[in-house]
Design an enzyme around this catalytic site. Sequence first.
Site, PDB file in Angstrom:
ATOM      1  N   HIS A   1     -20.050  46.493 -27.712  1.00 41.30           N
ATOM      2  CA  HIS A   1     -19.815  45.444 -26.714  1.00 41.30           C
ATOM      3  C   HIS A   1     -20.172  44.059 -27.247  1.00 41.30           C
ATOM      4  O   HIS A   1     -19.785  43.057 -26.662  1.00 41.30           O
ATOM      5  CB  HIS A   1     -20.640  45.727 -25.451  1.00 41.30           C
ATOM      6  CG  HIS A   1     -20.160  46.924 -24.698  1.00 41.30           C
ATOM      7  ND1 HIS A   1     -19.456  46.830 -23.513  1.00 41.30           N
ATOM      8  CD2 HIS A   1     -20.245  48.257 -24.965  1.00 41.30           C
ATOM      9  CE1 HIS A   1     -19.153  48.046 -23.080  1.00 41.30           C
ATOM     10  NE2 HIS A   1     -19.616  48.931 -23.938  1.00 41.30           N
TER      11      HIS A   1
ATOM     12  N   ASP B   1     -20.915  35.259 -28.510  1.00 42.45           N
ATOM     13  CA  ASP B   1     -20.844  36.193 -27.389  1.00 42.45           C
ATOM     14  C   ASP B   1     -19.783  37.241 -27.707  1.00 42.45           C
ATOM     15  O   ASP B   1     -18.714  36.891 -28.223  1.00 42.45           O
ATOM     16  CB  ASP B   1     -20.443  35.427 -26.122  1.00 42.45           C
ATOM     17  CG  ASP B   1     -21.009  36.060 -24.860  1.00 42.45           C
ATOM     18  OD1 ASP B   1     -21.200  37.292 -24.849  1.00 42.45           O
ATOM     19  OD2 ASP B   1     -21.246  35.320 -23.884  1.00 42.45           O
TER      20      ASP B   1
HETATM   21  C1  G6P Z   1     -25.225  43.020 -23.061  1.00 39.72           C
HETATM   22  C2  G6P Z   1     -25.164  44.322 -23.847  1.00 39.72           C
HETATM   23  C3  G6P Z   1     -25.367  45.517 -22.927  1.00 39.72           C
HETATM   24  C4  G6P Z   1     -26.605  45.327 -22.103  1.00 39.72           C
HETATM   25  C5  G6P Z   1     -26.551  44.019 -21.326  1.00 39.72           C
HETATM   26  C6  G6P Z   1     -27.803  43.761 -20.476  1.00 39.72           C
HETATM   27  O1  G6P Z   1     -24.103  42.863 -22.282  1.00 39.72           O
HETATM   28  O2  G6P Z   1     -23.957  44.438 -24.567  1.00 39.72           O
HETATM   29  O3  G6P Z   1     -25.445  46.704 -23.693  1.00 39.72           O
HETATM   30  O4  G6P Z   1     -26.757  46.413 -21.227  1.00 39.72           O
HETATM   31  O5  G6P Z   1     -26.388  42.966 -22.245  1.00 39.72           O
HETATM   32  O6  G6P Z   1     -28.957  43.830 -21.232  1.00 39.72           O
HETATM   33  P1  G6P Z   1     -30.113  44.903 -20.976  1.00 39.72           P
HETATM   34  O7  G6P Z   1     -30.980  44.762 -22.193  1.00 39.72           O
HETATM   35  O8  G6P Z   1     -30.780  44.487 -19.718  1.00 39.72           O
HETATM   36  O9  G6P Z   1     -29.492  46.270 -20.861  1.00 39.72           O
END
Ligand code: G6P
Length: 456
Positions: A156, A365
């Site tokens: 992602h 990003d």
């Molecule tokens: C990004 C990453 C995700 C992640 C999200 C939120 O979008 O690609 O994998 O889940 O951030 O971050 P967190 O550390 O709270 O899961």
Amino acid sequence: MKSRIVVVANRLPVSWDGERWVTSPGGLVRALEPVLQKVNGSWVGWAGNSGDAPGPFEHDGIEQRPVPLSNDEVDDFYYGFCNGTLWPLYHDAVISPEFHRHHWRPYRTVNQRYAQIAAESVEPDDIAWVQDYQLQLVPGMLRAIRDDITIGFYLHIPFPPIELFARLPWRRQLIEGLLGADVLAFQTRASVANFARAARRFGGAESVGRRELKWQGRSIKLQRAPIAIDTAHFETLARSEGVQRRARELRHELGDATHIFLGVDRLDYTKGIDLRLKSFAGLLDQNVGLPRRYAFVQVAVPSRENVPAYQELRSDIEQSVGRINGDYGEPGWSPVSYLYRSLELEELIAYYVAADVMLVTPLRDGMNLVAKEYVACRRNRSGVLVLSEFAGAAEQLRAALIVNPHDVDGVTEVMRQATEMPEAEARARMQRLRRTVRRETVFEWARDCLAMLETL
Ligand code: G6P
């Protein structure tokens, strides 16, 4: 769709609110829910707490398989290797990544645990679809336990250029982990190319054309699949009377400014919030004497609050907001409204509807779905999107005003241009943007990714 699908992601699509499991918001979950329900699928992931995890359970027709993380693993795997090493390294090293052996070891251990639970959840010919940077060793580990399934991986976030990736002491292990997949999918063409180069250099893979690698006698397909949103859902909500009314109220609450600028981000150093504030201050400087023309709303969603870099960033941003409001505000009126919280979806959409100019100016990003959400909500084709050339979305949303977020004066200039853009040009640009977000939704994204895995 014939095969069962097991999604393996850092987080489960549900969280415990103290009384029951609730589905997490977000496009990925929305897109995959119907697919998994149809094929009797499962989801392997962390419930977000430390200590024991509950056994498998069903929620909304999907089997949930929680992965436990101990207190130390939350520190060393999640905060440490995932968010202290990989996150900054993969985002152009906008802050220095930390390389600690005592973080790497738990990364391996935790990835092995996800692979083990995934292996127990699949049956022959199933598809295991592994998500994101937290689990890059899982494809290889899973293949070592089960070679009778198809394994996909989706990143992602950006895959970095080789010059940065090369710094990682464990670069070979990560590449080999990823090459355990049958299909590796990325947000952008640049990420596909960066990965292919790193796989040749550090994994000894061979390229067969631009979208295939050969490694250890196997073929690995590379795919570009930019993630998207449920556009119709945003359009419907933006059209609703409640949201429209709230948007009018917001404009009024913001002092009936002629131009409302909006930023919506997780509070993260990759998002360029601090530089964006400087650019906005530049715009106010050019317009001394006309203070109430411009209002800037920055929604900063709390994130990874235990990491020192995030705490420092928060304090820097809050100082900047204070300085700008101190320099340019008047009694009862401040040019910057800063909200440190997440908003309910309808409230967020009311902000999108109210905003004349959306500022999406990350330093790097993977995609940035906020840009797509704003476009989906601009039903009357008004509004201007200012978009960083370093967001994955810039590969698709070409009709935005594309900026280099590091160029503070340049962004100020583009903000001014956005406020002066002839209506016909703004509409033409927005119409082109809307065509893209309508054509390429998260449902097409899921369909394309899974179709590639199904045909193997
Ligand atoms: C990004 C990453 C995700 C992640 C999200 C939120 O979008 O690609 O994998 O889940 O951030 O971050 P967190 O550390 O709270 O899961």
